[in-house]
Scaffold this motif. Structure first.
Motif, PDB file in Angstrom:
ATOM      1  N   LEU A 190      16.361  -0.553  -3.294  1.00  0.00           N
ATOM      2  CA  LEU A 190      17.080   0.287  -2.339  1.00  0.00           C
ATOM      3  C   LEU A 190      18.349  -0.418  -1.881  1.00  0.00           C
ATOM      4  CD1 LEU A 190      14.204   1.672  -0.069  1.00  0.00           C
ATOM      5  CD2 LEU A 190      15.432   2.878  -1.892  1.00  0.00           C
ATOM      6  N   SER A 191      19.439   0.310  -1.924  1.00  0.00           N
ATOM      7  CA  SER A 191      20.707  -0.157  -1.372  1.00  0.00           C
ATOM      8  C   SER A 191      20.897   0.511  -0.016  1.00  0.00           C
ATOM      9  CB  SER A 191      21.862   0.217  -2.307  1.00  0.00           C
ATOM     10  OG  SER A 191      23.101  -0.130  -1.734  1.00  0.00           O
ATOM     11  N   ILE A 192      21.242  -0.286   0.978  1.00  0.00           N
ATOM     12  CA  ILE A 192      21.408   0.238   2.334  1.00  0.00           C
ATOM     13  C   ILE A 192      22.788  -0.155   2.837  1.00  0.00           C
ATOM     14  CG2 ILE A 192      20.514   0.215   4.700  1.00  0.00           C
ATOM     15  CD1 ILE A 192      17.771  -0.598   3.398  1.00  0.00           C
TER      16      ILE A 192
ATOM     17  N   ALA B 100       0.839  -1.210   0.000  1.00  0.00           N
ATOM     18  CA  ALA B 100       0.000   0.000   0.000  1.00  0.00           C
ATOM     19  C   ALA B 100       0.868   1.252   0.000  1.00  0.00           C
ATOM     20  CB  ALA B 100      -0.924  -0.008   1.213  1.00  0.00           C
ATOM     21  N   ALA B 101       1.980   1.203   0.741  1.00  0.00           N
ATOM     22  CA  ALA B 101       2.887   2.357   0.799  1.00  0.00           C
ATOM     23  C   ALA B 101       3.509   2.637  -0.563  1.00  0.00           C
ATOM     24  CB  ALA B 101       3.980   2.115   1.840  1.00  0.00           C
TER      25      ALA B 101
ATOM     26  N   GLN C  97       8.662   6.312  -3.458  1.00  0.00           N
ATOM     27  CA  GLN C  97       7.672   5.293  -3.093  1.00  0.00           C
ATOM     28  C   GLN C  97       8.329   4.095  -2.401  1.00  0.00           C
ATOM     29  OE1 GLN C  97       7.387   7.252  -5.798  1.00  0.00           O
ATOM     30  NE2 GLN C  97       5.535   8.220  -4.987  1.00  0.00           N
ATOM     31  N   LEU C  98       9.535   3.737  -2.816  1.00  0.00           N
ATOM     32  CA  LEU C  98      10.249   2.646  -2.151  1.00  0.00           C
ATOM     33  C   LEU C  98      10.638   3.022  -0.725  1.00  0.00           C
ATOM     34  CD1 LEU C  98      12.605   1.228  -4.933  1.00  0.00           C
ATOM     35  CD2 LEU C  98      10.901  -0.066  -3.630  1.00  0.00           C
ATOM     36  N   VAL C  99      10.986   4.273  -0.518  1.00  0.00           N
ATOM     37  CA  VAL C  99      11.316   4.720   0.838  1.00  0.00           C
ATOM     38  C   VAL C  99      10.069   4.674   1.724  1.00  0.00           C
ATOM     39  CG1 VAL C  99      12.136   6.642   2.251  1.00  0.00           C
ATOM     40  CG2 VAL C  99      13.297   6.101   0.106  1.00  0.00           C
TER      41      VAL C  99
ATOM     42  N   SER D  26       7.100  14.933  -4.089  1.00  0.00           N
ATOM     43  CA  SER D  26       8.441  15.502  -4.180  1.00  0.00           C
ATOM     44  C   SER D  26       9.336  14.919  -3.084  1.00  0.00           C
ATOM     45  CB  SER D  26       8.374  17.023  -4.016  1.00  0.00           C
ATOM     46  OG  SER D  26       9.658  17.554  -3.772  1.00  0.00           O
ATOM     47  N   HIS D  27      10.585  14.725  -3.416  1.00  0.00           N
ATOM     48  CA  HIS D  27      11.548  14.214  -2.441  1.00  0.00           C
ATOM     49  C   HIS D  27      11.929  15.265  -1.397  1.00  0.00           C
ATOM     50  CE1 HIS D  27      13.503  15.764  -6.031  1.00  0.00           C
ATOM     51  NE2 HIS D  27      14.501  16.157  -5.268  1.00  0.00           N
ATOM     52  N   VAL D  28      11.513  16.485  -1.603  1.00  0.00           N
ATOM     53  CA  VAL D  28      11.730  17.508  -0.578  1.00  0.00           C
ATOM     54  C   VAL D  28      10.402  17.998   0.006  1.00  0.00           C
ATOM     55  CG1 VAL D  28      13.966  18.257  -1.448  1.00  0.00           C
ATOM     56  CG2 VAL D  28      11.892  19.322  -2.356  1.00  0.00           C
TER      57      VAL D  28
END
Length: 379
Positions: free
Chosen positions: A200-202, A21-22, A251-253, A29-31
Motif C-alpha cells: 500500500l502506498s499512502i 488475521a485480517a 485484504q491489505l486494506v 468485493s471492493h464495493v
C-alpha cells in the motif's frame, strides 16, 4: 511461526497477529457494504497518525515509491525543486522528480549527516522553488531530518513553496505533526512503522497541496498516479459510498485497518516517546559494544532504525547470515560506495511497543554473540 526468523530489517517489520488475521479475509468485493467503511475509517485513522484534522490521505495499491510518483500531480515541466539529500532515497527521489520535468537542485550532506539550517536558508535565498523535499528518515543511513525546522524555514522564506516529506521510514515511528508543522505532503508505505505487509502506498496532502494540484496549468502526464482519478474515490469511501477507479488491495486494506486501530487506540505521543526511548537504549548498547552508528549525532539519529559501521575485520556478508542462523534477520548497507561497510537494524512497531515479545533483547543477544563468533572483541 516460532521456527522462522524475526524480521528486524528497517522494513518490512514484524506484523501483529491481528494484522495477519485480517489478511485472511475471504474474497470480498471492493464495493461490498462491509468493505466500504473499512477503507473509509482507514483514511480517517491515517489522519490521526500524522496528527491532522484537514489533510487528504490517498491509500492506493503500490509500494511507497508510488508516493514519489504521485508528485507528478504537483510538478509541472521546468518547476524548480530543492531536494535535501541525506542518502540513497534522496538520490532516487531526485531521479523520480526529474522524470516529470522538475529542475532539481540537491543540497547534499556527507554520509551520516544532514544539511544544516544555514545551508537551507542560503539555498532558498538563491531562487524561488515550487517544492522543497526532505527524507524524514533515510533508510540507507538512519539519519533523521528535522522536518519541523525545515518547514519552518521554508514557509518563513516562501509560504507558497510546497514542503514534501518522504516519510516512508518514519510514519508510525517518528513524531509528525502535519497541521502544526505546516507540512504539505507526507509520503509513506504500509510495511514500516504502520506494521502492515508491503503493497500500500499512502500519500497525505494538505489543502494547499490539493489547491496547487487543482490550479495547475498543464495536464497531468500520468494515468494511475493521477489525483483526478483518485480524489473522488477517497472522498466517496470516507463518505461511506462506493466508488471505482482501480481495484484496491482489499485484504491489505483490512490489514491496514487492523493495524491503525491498534496504533490510534492510545495517544500518538505515547508511541513517539516509546520509539525514542527504545532507540536511545539501543544506541547506547551499540556504543557499549564499541561500535559506531552511521548517523553522526544523537539528534539526527532515527528512532525506528539504526545503521551501524562494521568493526574492522568483520564482513557484512558473514554478519548477516550469522544473525540469521540465530533467528534474526538484519540488513546490509545500500548507500553507494560504503554499502559493504555497515549494516542496518530496524526497531519499529510491535517490536518496540510490546515489550513482552522481547524482540529487541533477542537482536542484541544475536548481534553480540555473532560478533564474538566472527572474532570481534569489544573494547
Amino acid at each position: 511461526m516460532s521456527a522462522r526468523k524475526l524480521c528486524m530489517i528497517p522494513g518490512p517489520i514484524e506484523f501483529h497477529e491481528d494484522v495477519l488475521a485480517a489478511m485472511g479475509t475471504p474474497a470480498t468485493s471492493h464495493v461490498d457494504p462491509n468493505f466500504i467503511p473499512i477503507l473509509g475509517e482507514s483514511i480517517e485513522m491515517v489522519r490521526k497518525v500524522i496528527l491532522s484534522e484537514v489533510a487528504q490521505p490517498f491509500i492506493t495499491s503500490g509500494s511507497g515509491t508510488l508516493g514519489w510518483d504521485m508528485m507528478v500531480n504537483l510538478i509541472e515541466q521546468g518547476d524548480e525543486v530543492l531536494l535535501l539529500n541525506t542518502g540513497y532515497f534522496g538520490e532516487n527521489l531526485a531521479d523520480c522528480l526529474t522524470t516529470y520535468g522538475a529542475k532539481v537542485t540537491q543540497l547534499r550532506a556527507p554520509a551520516g549527516s544532514r544539511p544544516s539550517a544555514d545551508e537551507l536558508k542560503a539555498a532558498l535565498a538563491e531562487k524561488k522553488y515550487k517544492m522543497v523535499t526532505v527524507t524524514h528518515v533515510d533508510t540507507s543511513t538512519g539519519v533523521l531530518s528535522d522536518i519541523k525546522k525545515v518547514a519552518e524555514i521554508v514557509k518563513a522564506t516562501s509560504p507558497e513553496t510546497l514542503v514534501v516529506v518522504d516519510g516512508v521510514c518514519s510514519v508510525g515511528s517518528e513524531e509528525i505533526r502535519f497541521d502544526e508543522w505546516n507540512l504539505d505532503i507526507v509520503i509513506t508505505g504500509s510495511q514500516k512503522g504502520l506494521g502492515v505487509p508491503p503493497g500500500l502506498s499512502i500519500v497525505i496532502a494538505s489543502p494547499y497541496a490539493i489547491k496547487v494540484f487543482q490550479e495547475r496549468k498543464t495536464p497531468i502526464p500520468a494515468y494511475y498516479s493521477n489525483w483526478n482519478k483518485w480524489l473522488p474515490v477517497m472522498q466517496a469511501y470516507e463518505a461511506r459510498k462506493p466508488a471505482y477507479f482501480a481495484t484496491p488491495a482489499v485484504q491489505l486494506v483490512y490489514a491496514l485497518h487492523a493495524s491503525l486501530k491498534k496504533i490510534t487506540s492510545e495517544p500518538m505521543q505515547v508511541r513517539f516517546d516509546k520509539h525514542r526511548q527504545v532507540a536511545s537504549d539501543f544506541r547506547k548498547t551499540v556504543k557499549d559494544l564499541g561500535l559506531k552508528q552511521v548517523a553522526q549525532c544523537e539528534e539526527c539519529s532515527a528512532n525506528g532504525m539504526t545503521a551501524i559501521w562494521l568493526p574492522e575485520g568483520v564482513e557484512v556478508a558473514k554478519l548477516v547470515p550469522a544473525l540469521a542462523n540465530k533467528g534474526v534477520q538484519i540488513a546490509g548497507g545500500i548507500l553507494k560506495d560504503i554499502a559493504t561497510k555497515y549494516f542496518r537494524i530496524g526497531h519499529m512497531g510491535i517490536s518496540v511497543m510490546e515489550d513482552e515479545r522481547q524482540h529487541i533483547p533477542k537482536v542484541v543477544d544475536a548481534l553480540t554473540s555473532s560478533l564474538t563468533e566472527l572474532g570481534y572483541k569489544s573494547a
